[in-house]
Design an enzyme around this catalytic site. Sequence first.
Site, PDB file in Angstrom:
ATOM      1  N   TYR A 132      34.981 -24.226 -25.850  1.00 40.70           N
ATOM      2  CA  TYR A 132      35.760 -25.449 -26.086  1.00 40.70           C
ATOM      3  C   TYR A 132      37.242 -25.154 -26.339  1.00 40.70           C
ATOM      4  O   TYR A 132      38.057 -26.071 -26.335  1.00 40.70           O
ATOM      5  CB  TYR A 132      35.183 -26.244 -27.265  1.00 40.70           C
ATOM      6  CG  TYR A 132      33.873 -26.919 -26.944  1.00 40.70           C
ATOM      7  CD1 TYR A 132      33.286 -26.808 -25.688  1.00 40.70           C
ATOM      8  CD2 TYR A 132      33.219 -27.676 -27.894  1.00 40.70           C
ATOM      9  CE1 TYR A 132      32.088 -27.420 -25.401  1.00 40.70           C
ATOM     10  CE2 TYR A 132      32.020 -28.305 -27.619  1.00 40.70           C
ATOM     11  CZ  TYR A 132      31.448 -28.167 -26.370  1.00 40.70           C
ATOM     12  OH  TYR A 132      30.259 -28.781 -26.092  1.00 40.70           O
ATOM     13  N   LYS A 184      23.480 -16.237 -27.039  1.00 38.72           N
ATOM     14  CA  LYS A 184      23.010 -16.061 -25.658  1.00 38.72           C
ATOM     15  C   LYS A 184      23.468 -14.679 -25.207  1.00 38.72           C
ATOM     16  O   LYS A 184      23.993 -14.495 -24.101  1.00 38.72           O
ATOM     17  CB  LYS A 184      23.590 -17.183 -24.774  1.00 38.72           C
ATOM     18  CG  LYS A 184      23.036 -17.236 -23.374  1.00 38.72           C
ATOM     19  CD  LYS A 184      21.623 -17.777 -23.290  1.00 38.72           C
ATOM     20  CE  LYS A 184      21.091 -17.736 -21.878  1.00 38.72           C
ATOM     21  NZ  LYS A 184      19.692 -18.191 -21.752  1.00 38.72           N
ATOM     22  N   ASP A 219      18.382 -21.248 -25.732  1.00 39.80           N
ATOM     23  CA  ASP A 219      17.428 -22.115 -25.028  1.00 39.80           C
ATOM     24  C   ASP A 219      16.084 -22.161 -25.762  1.00 39.80           C
ATOM     25  O   ASP A 219      15.460 -23.222 -25.881  1.00 39.80           O
ATOM     26  CB  ASP A 219      17.253 -21.709 -23.555  1.00 39.80           C
ATOM     27  CG  ASP A 219      17.340 -20.218 -23.317  1.00 39.80           C
ATOM     28  OD1 ASP A 219      17.889 -19.501 -24.179  1.00 39.80           O
ATOM     29  OD2 ASP A 219      16.838 -19.740 -22.285  1.00 39.80           O
ATOM     30  N   ASP A 243      27.532 -27.648 -31.077  1.00 43.25           N
ATOM     31  CA  ASP A 243      27.763 -29.043 -30.733  1.00 43.25           C
ATOM     32  C   ASP A 243      26.448 -29.672 -30.273  1.00 43.25           C
ATOM     33  O   ASP A 243      26.044 -30.745 -30.725  1.00 43.25           O
ATOM     34  CB  ASP A 243      28.810 -29.086 -29.608  1.00 43.25           C
ATOM     35  CG  ASP A 243      29.253 -30.490 -29.279  1.00 43.25           C
ATOM     36  OD1 ASP A 243      29.071 -31.387 -30.113  1.00 43.25           O
ATOM     37  OD2 ASP A 243      29.792 -30.692 -28.172  1.00 43.25           O
ATOM     38  N   ASP A 247      23.416 -32.098 -32.699  1.00 40.77           N
ATOM     39  CA  ASP A 247      22.960 -33.439 -32.322  1.00 40.77           C
ATOM     40  C   ASP A 247      21.449 -33.457 -32.118  1.00 40.77           C
ATOM     41  O   ASP A 247      20.782 -34.438 -32.460  1.00 40.77           O
ATOM     42  CB  ASP A 247      23.654 -33.909 -31.033  1.00 40.77           C
ATOM     43  CG  ASP A 247      24.915 -34.714 -31.337  1.00 40.77           C
ATOM     44  OD1 ASP A 247      25.460 -34.552 -32.447  1.00 40.77           O
ATOM     45  OD2 ASP A 247      25.356 -35.496 -30.478  1.00 40.77           O
TER      46      ASP A 247
END
Length: 348
Positions: A132, A184, A219, A243, A247
Amino acid sequence: MTPMNQHKSDKTPVTLIEGDGIGPEITAALIAVFESLGRPVIWERATMGANAFELAGEALPDETMASLRRTGLAIKGPVQTPLAGGFRSPLVRLRHEFQLFANLRPNRALLAEPGRAPLDIVVVRENTEGLYAAQESYVAVGDDQRAVAVATAYNTRKGCERILRFAFDYAVEHGRKRVTVVHKANVLKILSGIFLETARDLYQGAYSGRFVMEEMIVDACAMKLAMTPERFDMIVTTNMFGDILSDLAAGVTGGLGMAPGANFGERLALFEPVHGSAPDIAGKGIANPVALLFAGALLLEHIGKAAEASRLRAAVAAALNEDRTRTPDLGGKANCAEFTAAVCRRLQ
Ligand code: NAD
């Protein structure tokens, strides 16, 4: 140093920003509930967002910045940001100006669900680096000027250590048993690898034995959050993964209307609901104020008023589960004012 637990005086000044859309309605609820709690803070009113832009020609007026610098503490409603054009997101500016590097998202399931273990998952997200913070560009191929889209992401060892230390300290202070470090590094061996490596070093060096640190690929984490959320205690991760996962955690624990968030930097702690300005229901009086009230509870904890924070949470839980007073988004018929009154009654 984060501003964690720096403000312990009796009546702490706090910058209060209503924001846009349902912001004024849920802010009225926050003010009423803090009155019933015995006014534990002094509000310093300020403006931000589309309303501020219309009134003063600035989405983040100088007076608001001055108030934030003075108090170092703020709670805000949602602000509306135009998708294209208009004004620059005041939140992006705040994040940059105050280096709000840590985003804390506690997710607690409040609506009693028979037969299900109570969920309580804290997600800590790095807020300033990663993808980001990308420099984006196009590369031309032949006639197509935009044939290839490129973004460069970065994570610094210093930035990784800062967010990991924040999360690990939080785990120790709040008696968390397990912290899941999400990465990751199997694919992004350098970009995500530096985060994982730093976590291992920091844990071994200073935190081993104080809680259990586990490592999980992002994942797999998403699947486990959806299928067995009760196995999670705390998660710490980099910007984009955080992020998305925060959520997801909010979704499995009751939805955005219930989820508070906090942002910490060197000189500012900013508390807010996770949801947006809900323009579709603004002005109808039916907004659910719980996320902002819980942001208020985080603020109270932060300034050393843990007893008031617990009373607030207990009053909200009793209004929802015992009085069965719920706003329409939770399947109820109460409006925002009726729900607020139920919470205030529980505080008397
Ligand atoms: P939103 O969160 O405002 O709304 C999504 C849906 O959830 C809507 O149907 C809304 O009615 C409902 N909802 C949200 N909060 C609720 C509440 N407290 N009670 C009852 N229902 C609620 O998301 P959006 O529509 O994508 O965004 C609207 C605006 O908010 C946009 O301008 C966006 O930029 C802004 N936004 C601001 C913040 C922030 O200030 N931190 C965060 C997200 C979005």
